[in-house]
Design a protein around this motif. Sequence first.
Motif, mmCIF file in Angstrom:
data_model
loop_
_atom_site.group_PDB
_atom_site.id
_atom_site.type_symbol
_atom_site.label_atom_id
_atom_site.label_comp_id
_atom_site.label_asym_id
_atom_site.label_seq_id
_atom_site.Cartn_x
_atom_site.Cartn_y
_atom_site.Cartn_z
ATOM 1 N N ARG A 60 0.848 -1.197 0.000
ATOM 2 C CA ARG A 60 0.000 0.000 0.000
ATOM 3 C C ARG A 60 0.882 1.245 0.000
ATOM 4 N N THR A 61 0.879 1.926 -1.123
ATOM 5 C CA THR A 61 1.704 3.129 -1.258
ATOM 6 C C THR A 61 1.056 4.089 -2.235
ATOM 7 N N ASP A 62 1.235 5.394 -2.014
ATOM 8 C CA ASP A 62 0.711 6.412 -2.929
ATOM 9 C C ASP A 62 1.678 6.627 -4.068
ATOM 10 N N PRO A 63 1.192 6.949 -5.256
ATOM 11 C CA PRO A 63 -0.227 7.140 -5.554
ATOM 12 C C PRO A 63 -0.950 5.865 -5.927
ATOM 13 N N GLU A 64 -0.235 4.737 -6.105
ATOM 14 C CA GLU A 64 -0.873 3.498 -6.535
ATOM 15 C C GLU A 64 -0.222 2.307 -5.849
ATOM 16 N N ASP A 65 -1.066 1.408 -5.299
ATOM 17 C CA ASP A 65 -0.551 0.199 -4.671
ATOM 18 C C ASP A 65 0.225 -0.646 -5.686
ATOM 19 N N GLN A 66 1.231 -1.371 -5.178
ATOM 20 C CA GLN A 66 2.083 -2.164 -6.057
ATOM 21 C C GLN A 66 2.128 -3.627 -5.597
#
Length: 238
Positions: free
Chosen positions: A133-139
């Motif tokens: 879970r990380t901004d701007p998009e989950d990886q």
Amino acid sequence: MPDDELLALRERREPDIVGKSKKLWRLDDGRCLIELIPSLRSFTYDRDEIVTDTGPLRLEFYERAAARLTADGVRTAFVRKVSPICYLADYCPAPPFEVVVKNRAVGSTLIKYPGLFVPEEKLPRPVVKFDYRTDPEDQPIAEDYLRALGIDVDELARLARTVNDSLASWLHPLELWDFCLIFGTAADGAPVLISEVSQDCMRLRHADGSSLDKDLFRKGAGHQEIVTAWRRLLDELR
């Protein structure tokens, strides 16, 4: 603590945690008060808006889903609804990853792995994956990274499949296409489902093929159309 005192807490002090869709106040007894923020976001479609009436609809669905999951042996953090947009929950810190279950080839499956699957095709078995879970998009994150952190990946995958079976049975004949979950760790070391289970974190289709979830927002639907569809979902479950 009585419900009126819990709600008054929001006026007495600032929340301990403010996310994109929730505010959280920690309590002295190991629980927390959570207030839903009626926001809808889509990184892929570059849309981020407040849709006021979605808050109560999310919480009504979550209350029912938590009851069903508990009956099917899944431990959840949900305790009780306190107001149309607030609920009491057991507090567990959220890890920086989520568990995603895919029953059909939709969303990130098509974006991350173009050409591997026919869009919206039913997968031969549910796919469980882990996203950082990380901004701007989950990886996507490799399971061995999580194992290196001491996380029981196999147990979380088993629980995710149990949630999938429970929700799919409860929602039938509506079809559950995919959803995401966050598992925390309780004081006794057991995994506990701490994330909201609602229209905001799943893809759900009516038997007539229409969307009953956040895909409406992703594809440009207006606020009233979204609210009407989400109310229809709750009516279908009565």
